[in-house]
Write an enzyme that holds these catalytic residues in place. Structure first.
Site, PDB file in Angstrom:
ATOM      1  N   LYS A 188       0.837  -1.190   0.000  1.00 48.72           N
ATOM      2  CA  LYS A 188       0.000   0.000   0.000  1.00 48.72           C
ATOM      3  C   LYS A 188       0.880   1.251   0.000  1.00 48.72           C
ATOM      4  CE  LYS A 188      -4.503   1.216   1.871  1.00 48.72           C
ATOM      5  NZ  LYS A 188      -5.545   0.873   2.852  1.00 48.72           N
TER       6      LYS A 188
ATOM      7  N   GLU B 106     -19.478  -4.830  10.281  1.00 45.82           N
ATOM      8  CA  GLU B 106     -20.399  -4.029  11.088  1.00 45.82           C
ATOM      9  C   GLU B 106     -21.483  -4.859  11.751  1.00 45.82           C
ATOM     10  OE1 GLU B 106     -18.381  -1.388   8.207  1.00 45.82           O
ATOM     11  OE2 GLU B 106     -19.486  -3.284   7.993  1.00 45.82           O
TER      12      GLU B 106
ATOM     13  N   ARG C  22     -25.568  -1.132   7.374  1.00 47.88           N
ATOM     14  CA  ARG C  22     -25.328  -2.531   7.026  1.00 47.88           C
ATOM     15  C   ARG C  22     -25.737  -3.468   8.164  1.00 47.88           C
ATOM     16  NH1 ARG C  22     -19.527  -3.343   4.572  1.00 47.88           N
ATOM     17  NH2 ARG C  22     -20.659  -4.474   2.985  1.00 47.88           N
TER      18      ARG C  22
END
Length: 627
Positions: free
Chosen positions: A280, A365, A393
């Site tokens: 990354k 979540e 969600r």
């Protein structure tokens, strides 16, 4: 420059090999310079440059379908599909989206923005392809962070039943927005560190192939039993045990190796996962050192990596961070939960101070909410800090596992309202509506930074489910003189005058102050109420203003869709109690809000002070009896 030759889909296939080798560096320089002006998701895109090039070389777009999980790593894909010149408009109103958009290009086959969805969507494409007798490849690209989401495992489980080609590319950079957690991260880490795995496997196969007569037979036997070598070297073999062929790991910055691996994967009659290792932020040292900071960055100085904006006042997230640290020090029962958003939600300080009471459950979540319910049932006081658009969600878990049992879980809902440049998938404009419907839920929003502190304390002391929503950006520090104690279901009368009354909720109190000022300048006096609670409503106040007789018009103001919101609840109460008072709503119509500057989006939605004040003045001037 090689990049100048990339102006349309599949132009990359016209390049020479040496040109393709130079292209990643040019793309990285393009992204760094472009995003330093516009802001955007930098670290994830820098890490996925070669991966994207290999995908475009191995497959035929738009015939083949690439589904990008979340999609914030799709900038190179946009460059390779003819959208390079639109980057100066990235994430601006009417400009290039920061996520895949089917309306932008036929190479964007599926809109994404939330994590862990690409495998399920890809399976849908594959099933449709097979039913229609069509012939194209389906590739779902998912990060190791997104793979912690439960929906991804549901997709993997379903994928194992396929007997036609379906490719999953696992972009493994060892990090989501926050460092990855849990068993899957450790499992992938084991594969990463098994550096000699591929060399050993290939060496064994080459040696067996040299054995006269029996060597080739042994190789076929090994492949038939799904690679016994893998079973010996990688404990568990999670993916293959699920019925998904595993290929890799492969260097995610070696275009040739990945292209060859993808072509190999496309020949498999069944589901196959290609494990790609990337870094990354690759190519820009500040992003490598601070990938979380450059996950979604504002415009920045390239040399230093520092954001260009002037020093800002404390954001609501900062206020929440301070409150949690202080309360955590006073009460050892307070626990904090995050779904891979420790820094974004302001819980880093709490984590540093009370590591044993901090829980990062990964991008999950639904699990986070039920886990918090378990903490509450076990005698703790959990606070789940989450962005509004991500909390939706977990609606079933809020309803079934928290509110049905009336458990003291506090939901700290960040980025509530119009969040801005990330667009439709990230606007927090639905939470009032879906939380209003749930019994036992208390729903609050502060007018300023001090009230946020008071509401978090109130919620923790309430002993019941409670949600506190607050917007992105700088915390309002006005109205400091108004700090009445937070009382359950009670609003706060700020100014009482005139024959118009503004019923403002949360972030809209600040806007209401400006509306009131503009009306006064036009000779119209008005009252202003800080509603504080959307659920329960202050029935006593509503009955009082209805019976008063002086108010011709009540104006409800909320940064949420109108349908099912606070304003409609006010209207329903007044109608039910026989009131004839007229009600005007300042809310978002039942539509999705695009990407762009938050203030421009509010103006477009009619939520800015000018629009609201003008609408009120027009109503009063017309003497309208219906709205």
């Amino acid at each position: 420059m090689i990049l100048e030759k990339i102006n349309d889909t599949n132009d990359i296939k016209k390049l020479e090999k040496e040109e393709i080798r130079q292209l990643p560096q040019e793309i990285r320089q393009f992204l760094i310079h472009s995003l330093s002006e516009t802001g955007g998701h930098l670290a994830s895109n820098l890490g996925a440059v070669e991966l994207t090039l290999a995908l475009h070389l191995a497959f035929e777009l738009p015939k083949d379908k690439i589904i990008w999980d979340v999609g914030h790593q799709s900038y190179t894909h946009k460059i390779l599909t003819g959208r390079k010149d639109a980057f100066p408009t990235l994430r601006q109103l009417g400009g290039l989206s920061g996520f895949p958009k089917t309306s932008e290009s036929d190479c964007d086959c599926f809109n994404t923005g939330h994590s862990s969805t690409s495998i399920s969507a890809g399976l849908g494409f594959a099933a449709a392809r097979d039913l229609k007798g069509e012939n194209y490849k389906v590739i779902s690209v998912i990060g190791d962070g997104a793979l912690t989401g439960g929906m991804a495992f549901e997709g993997l489980n379903n994928a194992s039943k396929l007997d036609t080609n379906f490719i999953i590319v696992l972009n493994d950079n060892d990090m989501s927005i926050s460092p990855n957690v849990g068993g899957l991260s450790q499992y992938l880490g084991g594969i990463r560190t098994a550096g000699a795995y591929q060399d050993l496997k290939n060496g064994v196969l080459e040696s067996l192939n040299k054995v006269p007569v029996y060597g080739d037979r042994l190789v076929r036997k090994i492949r038939k039993t799904k690679s016994v070598i893998k079973q010996l070297l990688i404990p568990g073999m999670l993916f293959e045990d699920m019925g998904i062929l595993y290929l890799g790991p492969v260097d995610g910055h070696d275009i040739d190796k990945m292209t060859a691996m993808f072509k190999k994967a496309s020949r498999v009659n069944g589901p196959v996962l290609v494990h790609v290792l990337t870094q990354k932020g690759r190519g820009y040292e500040p992003a490598v050192r601070h990938p979380a900071r450059f996950h979604g960055t504002e415009p920045f100085d390239i040399e230093t990596g520092l954001v260009k904006k002037k020093k800002r006042r404390a954001a609501y997230t900062d206020v929440f961070s301070t409150v949690m640290r202080k309360l955590g020090d006073r009460d050892e029962k307070i626990a904090a939960v995050t779904a891979a958003m420790e820094t974004g939600t302001g819980l880093k300080r709490f984590h540093n101070m009370f590591p044993e009471r901090f829980f990062d459950v990964g991008i999950a979540e639904e699990h986070a909410v039920t886990f918090a319910a378990g903490l509450a049932k076990g005698g703790l006081k959990p606070v789940f800090a989450v962005y509004s658009s991500f909390l939706q969600r977990a609606y079933d878990q809020i309803l079934h596992d928290v509110c049905l049992q009336d458990l003291p879980v506090v939901f700290a809902i960040d980025r509530a309202g119009i969040a801005g440049s990330d667009g439709e998938t990230h606007q927090g404009i639905f939470d009032i509506s879906y939380l209003m419907t749930i019994p036992n839920m208390t729903l609050m929003a502060p007018k300023n930074k001090w009230e946020l502190s008071d509401m978090i304390k109130f919620a923790l002391e309430s002993g019941h489910p409670a949600a506190v929503r607050y917007p992105r950006g700088e915390a309002f520090d006005g109205l400091k003189e108004f700090r009445a104690p937070v009382v359950y279901g009670r609003s706060e009368m700020l100014y009482e005058e005139g024959n118009v009354i503004l019923l403002a909720y949360g972030s809209m109190v600040k806007t209401a102050l400006e509306v009131r000022k503009q009306l006064q300048e036009s000779g119209i006096s008005c009252a202003l109420v800080n509603m504080r609670f959307a659920k329960p409503l202050d029935a006593e106040l509503l009955s009082k203003i209805s019976a008063d007789g002086r108010y011709r018009l009540a104006v409800t103001m909320e940064e949420n869709i109108r349908a099912g919101g606070m304003g409609e609840a006010v209207l329903e109460y007044l109608h039910r109690t026989g009131s004839n008072m007229k009600v005007m709503h300042a809310a978002i119509e039942n539509e999705f809000i695009p990407h762009g500057n938050a203030e421009l989006l509010k103006r477009q939605a009619g939520l800015d002070a000018d629009s609201i004040a003008e609408k009120i003045k027009q109503y009063l001037a017309a003497g309208t009896e219906s709205l």
